[in-house]
Design an enzyme around this catalytic site. Structure first.
Site, PDB file in Angstrom:
ATOM      1  N   CYS A 115       0.857  -1.169   0.000  1.00 55.95           N
ATOM      2  CA  CYS A 115       0.000   0.000   0.000  1.00 55.95           C
ATOM      3  C   CYS A 115       0.898   1.225   0.000  1.00 55.95           C
ATOM      4  O   CYS A 115       2.118   1.087  -0.021  1.00 55.95           O
ATOM      5  CB  CYS A 115      -0.951  -0.003   1.193  1.00 55.95           C
ATOM      6  SG  CYS A 115      -0.126   0.199   2.754  1.00 55.95           S
ATOM      7  N   ARG A 120       3.797  -4.450   2.504  1.00 52.64           N
ATOM      8  CA  ARG A 120       3.144  -4.935   3.728  1.00 52.64           C
ATOM      9  C   ARG A 120       3.142  -6.467   3.731  1.00 52.64           C
ATOM     10  O   ARG A 120       2.108  -7.097   3.538  1.00 52.64           O
ATOM     11  CB  ARG A 120       1.702  -4.405   3.842  1.00 52.64           C
ATOM     12  CG  ARG A 120       1.516  -2.903   3.712  1.00 52.64           C
ATOM     13  CD  ARG A 120       1.975  -2.100   4.901  1.00 52.64           C
ATOM     14  NE  ARG A 120       1.322  -2.378   6.149  1.00 52.64           N
ATOM     15  CZ  ARG A 120       0.273  -1.706   6.635  1.00 52.64           C
ATOM     16  NH1 ARG A 120      -0.257  -0.730   5.942  1.00 52.64           N
ATOM     17  NH2 ARG A 120      -0.233  -2.000   7.816  1.00 52.64           N
ATOM     18  N   ASP A 306       2.533   5.977  13.310  1.00 53.59           N
ATOM     19  CA  ASP A 306       1.214   6.521  12.972  1.00 53.59           C
ATOM     20  C   ASP A 306       1.061   7.995  13.356  1.00 53.59           C
ATOM     21  O   ASP A 306       0.032   8.603  13.068  1.00 53.59           O
ATOM     22  CB  ASP A 306       0.102   5.693  13.647  1.00 53.59           C
ATOM     23  CG  ASP A 306      -0.005   4.309  13.048  1.00 53.59           C
ATOM     24  OD1 ASP A 306       0.531   4.081  11.948  1.00 53.59           O
ATOM     25  OD2 ASP A 306      -0.620   3.432  13.687  1.00 53.59           O
TER      26      ASP A 306
HETATM   27  N1  EPU Z   1       6.471  -6.735   8.691  1.00 49.48           N
HETATM   28  C1  EPU Z   1       7.163  -7.758   8.094  1.00 49.48           C
HETATM   29  N2  EPU Z   1       6.563  -8.990   8.010  1.00 49.48           N
HETATM   30  C2  EPU Z   1       5.318  -9.222   8.510  1.00 49.48           C
HETATM   31  C3  EPU Z   1       4.617  -8.175   9.123  1.00 49.48           C
HETATM   32  C4  EPU Z   1       5.235  -6.929   9.204  1.00 49.48           C
HETATM   33  O1  EPU Z   1       8.291  -7.585   7.633  1.00 49.48           O
HETATM   34  O2  EPU Z   1       4.854 -10.366   8.418  1.00 49.48           O
HETATM   35  C5  EPU Z   1       7.108  -5.410   8.787  1.00 49.48           C
HETATM   36  C6  EPU Z   1       6.277  -4.309   8.148  1.00 49.48           C
HETATM   37  O3  EPU Z   1       6.534  -4.233   6.754  1.00 49.48           O
HETATM   38  C7  EPU Z   1       6.751  -3.094   8.902  1.00 49.48           C
HETATM   39  C8  EPU Z   1       6.966  -3.637  10.304  1.00 49.48           C
HETATM   40  O4  EPU Z   1       7.120  -5.054  10.155  1.00 49.48           O
HETATM   41  O5  EPU Z   1       7.978  -2.650   8.402  1.00 49.48           O
HETATM   42  C9  EPU Z   1       5.854  -3.355  11.284  1.00 49.48           C
HETATM   43  O6  EPU Z   1       4.616  -3.708  10.714  1.00 49.48           O
HETATM   44  P1  EPU Z   1       3.416  -4.276  11.596  1.00 49.48           P
HETATM   45  O7  EPU Z   1       3.170  -5.697  11.233  1.00 49.48           O
HETATM   46  O8  EPU Z   1       3.650  -3.988  13.040  1.00 49.48           O
HETATM   47  O9  EPU Z   1       2.185  -3.415  11.068  1.00 49.48           O
HETATM   48  P2  EPU Z   1       0.688  -3.900  11.067  1.00 49.48           P
HETATM   49  O10 EPU Z   1       0.460  -4.774  12.227  1.00 49.48           O
HETATM   50  O11 EPU Z   1       0.308  -4.385   9.736  1.00 49.48           O
HETATM   51  C10 EPU Z   1      -0.287  -2.034  12.613  1.00 49.48           C
HETATM   52  C11 EPU Z   1      -1.257  -0.906  12.471  1.00 49.48           C
HETATM   53  C12 EPU Z   1      -0.648   0.196  11.622  1.00 49.48           C
HETATM   54  C13 EPU Z   1       0.665   0.656  12.284  1.00 49.48           C
HETATM   55  C14 EPU Z   1       1.604  -0.539  12.469  1.00 49.48           C
HETATM   56  C15 EPU Z   1       2.873  -0.184  13.202  1.00 49.48           C
HETATM   57  C16 EPU Z   1      -3.420  -1.989  12.589  1.00 49.48           C
HETATM   58  C17 EPU Z   1      -4.687  -2.334  11.914  1.00 49.48           C
HETATM   59  N3  EPU Z   1      -2.490  -1.376  11.858  1.00 49.48           N
HETATM   60  O12 EPU Z   1      -0.068  -2.514  11.285  1.00 49.48           O
HETATM   61  O13 EPU Z   1      -1.571   1.271  11.637  1.00 49.48           O
HETATM   62  O14 EPU Z   1       1.275   1.640  11.486  1.00 49.48           O
HETATM   63  O15 EPU Z   1       0.926  -1.575  13.216  1.00 49.48           O
HETATM   64  O16 EPU Z   1       2.589   0.329  14.454  1.00 49.48           O
HETATM   65  O17 EPU Z   1      -3.266  -2.213  13.788  1.00 49.48           O
HETATM   66  C18 EPU Z   1      -2.716   3.157  10.821  1.00 49.48           C
HETATM   67  O18 EPU Z   1      -3.526   3.020  11.762  1.00 49.48           O
HETATM   68  O19 EPU Z   1      -2.662   4.192  10.095  1.00 49.48           O
HETATM   69  C19 EPU Z   1      -1.765   2.077  10.546  1.00 49.48           C
HETATM   70  C20 EPU Z   1      -1.144   1.939   9.373  1.00 49.48           C
END
Ligand code: EPU
Length: 419
Positions: A115, A120, A306
């Site tokens: 995105c 992601r 965020d």
């Molecule tokens: N990542 C990986 N592999 C994975 C998952 C994540 O490499 O399998 C990487 C991501 O690319 C990123 C980092 O790990 O570089 C952190 O990503 P994370 O998985 O923590 O993000 P997320 O869980 O998909 C949630 C929030 C996001 C927020 C992030 C970080 C929700 C619904 N979304 O996303 O919120 O930015 O954690 O805190 O909880 C927002 O609300 O605007 C938003 C984008």
């Protein structure tokens, strides 16, 4: 498509009630799939992302009722395939994978693409499921996970950019009904993970250590229905905190957990603003001589990614040179080119933004690109000279409940123009 017109230069004063957390509510609603019994979730914000999640739950066979912030879900019988049409609208749909795998031992969900905030991947989610004994396959744009039996294990969920929030949620939700004990090392410690674990424990799960880097889950045979109130949205609160700081007067945030905003409050104070906290509220006062900052986004309790865009909007209009490093989503700078169209002096060097503060931005037509970038453009417009026209506001409606109305109650002049 709706747009928002922000008439700049109106100071903000008064108090604003912070809504329930989007990023808590989404996995908590997904977790209701783990039981046949009804669950009641309160303080659920009225946002398009939440509507998508409720559509997914309904499609999966759950009975969903919603009335003014309270959602009742009864998932007596469920299907295990989440439809592409809804899933593609919201990346957080992946958090139905964990509960479906946990309860039905199989799940198929469309694979989320990248995105605008960057790549992601979900490799860490799959690593966790596989450690529990599941097999995962990518087929026809879907990710399919299935298992004969899920067995407790130890798994490290640290990725290149640190821990994963939804990955931690997903593995917890798959592990609560697994046989034996699961230990997640390098777990995400965000308050939203703790909120999910608290809800699951009310349902009969046995989870310890949520909020730390090591979470221990002792599998149980089944979960039962429960009631839960979602925590306040710390990012909405942080956004209003920055708005209040930028716009001079005195703004009080109500129904907020200030302990969840430590790093944001520290940054706003370091920028020279007065911030006072008390149980359930935060008060910020504007100040004539704000200072530039050096900030790095980090996993909780560090400064949240965020809030990075909103801080850019503040620092773009703060004299001196500020530097922001984005370590979680290194490409999350879509707001920068739009802020530049308003007169900001920001240069990007890899994942670092160098911001030379200017006295005032000037209103311009700008394009919202993602949720937090849109919020930053609205904030920038509050202080800018003239009118800022923010297009594609559906992005902001994904994560902010009535942001225009709430800011207007504080004294802003924002119009929403319906398409
Ligand atoms: N990542 C990986 N592999 C994975 C998952 C994540 O490499 O399998 C990487 C991501 O690319 C990123 C980092 O790990 O570089 C952190 O990503 P994370 O998985 O923590 O993000 P997320 O869980 O998909 C949630 C929030 C996001 C927020 C992030 C970080 C929700 C619904 N979304 O996303 O919120 O930015 O954690 O805190 O909880 C927002 O609300 O605007 C938003 C984008």
């Amino acid at each position: 498509m709706d747009k928002i017109l922000v008439h700049g230069g109106h100071s903000l004063n008064g108090s604003v009630r912070i809504s329930g957390s989007k990023n808590s509510a989404l996995p908590i609603l997904a977790a209701t799939l783990l039981t046949r019994e009804p669950c009641t979730i309160s303080n659920v914000p009225d946002l398009s992302d939440i509507h998508y999640m409720l559509q997914i739950l309904s499609h999966l066979g759950a009975q969903v009722e919603r009335a003014s912030g309270v959602v009742r879900v009864e998932a007596e019988k469920i299907k295990t395939v989440a439809p592409y049409d809804i899933v593609r609208k919201m990346r957080a749909s992946v958090c139905v994978l964990g509960p479906l795998l946990g309860r039905e031992k199989e799940a198929t969900v469309s694979l989320p693409g990248g995105c605008v905030i960057g790549d992601r991947p979900i490799d860490l989610h799959l690593k966790g499921f596989e450690a529990l004994g599941a097999v995962s396959r990518i087929e026809h744009g879907n990710v399919k996970v299935f298992a004969g039996t899920l067995r407790g294990t130890t798994v490290n969920l640290r990725g290149k950019q640190g821990p994963t929030v939804l990955g931690t949620d997903n593995v917890i939700m798959a592990a609560v009904l697994a046989e034996g004990t699961t230990i997640i090392e390098s777990a995400a410690a965000e308050p939203e993970v703790v909120d999910l674990a608290n809800f699951l424990n009310k349902m009969g799960a046995k989870i310890e250590g949520a909020g730390s880097r090591r979470i221990v889950i002792e599998g149980v045979k089944e979960l039962h229905g429960a009631e839960h109130t979602v925590i306040p949205d710390r990012i909405e609160a942080g956004t209003f905190l920055v708005a209040g700081a930028m716009m001079g007067g005195e703004v009080t945030l109500r129904r907020v957990t200030h302990e969840h905003l430590g790093s944001v409050i520290d940054a706003v104070r370091l920028a020279g603003y007065e911030v006072e906290t008390s149980a359930g509220s935060i008060r910020v006062r504007g100040n004539g001589a704000p200072k530039p900052l050096q900030l790095t986004t980090e996993p909780y309790p560090g400064f949240p990614t965020d809030m990075q865009a909103q801080m850019c909007a503040l620092l773009a209009q703060t004299n001196g040179i500020s530097v922001i490093s984005e370590t979680i989503f290194p490409q999350r700078y879509m707001h920068v080119s739009e802020l530049k169209r308003m007169g900001a002096d920001i240069s990007l060097d890899g994942h670092t933004a160098i911001i030379k503060g200017v006295e005032k931005l000037s209103g311009a037509p700008v394009m919202a690109s993602d949720l937090r970038a849109s919020a930053a453009l609205v904030l920038a417009g509050l202080r800018a000279e003239g009118v800022t026209e923010v297009n594609r506001v559906y992005h902001i409606d994904r994560g902010y409940e009535s942001i225009d109305e709430k800011l207007n109650q504080l004294g802003a002049r924002i119009e929403r123009v319906k398409a």
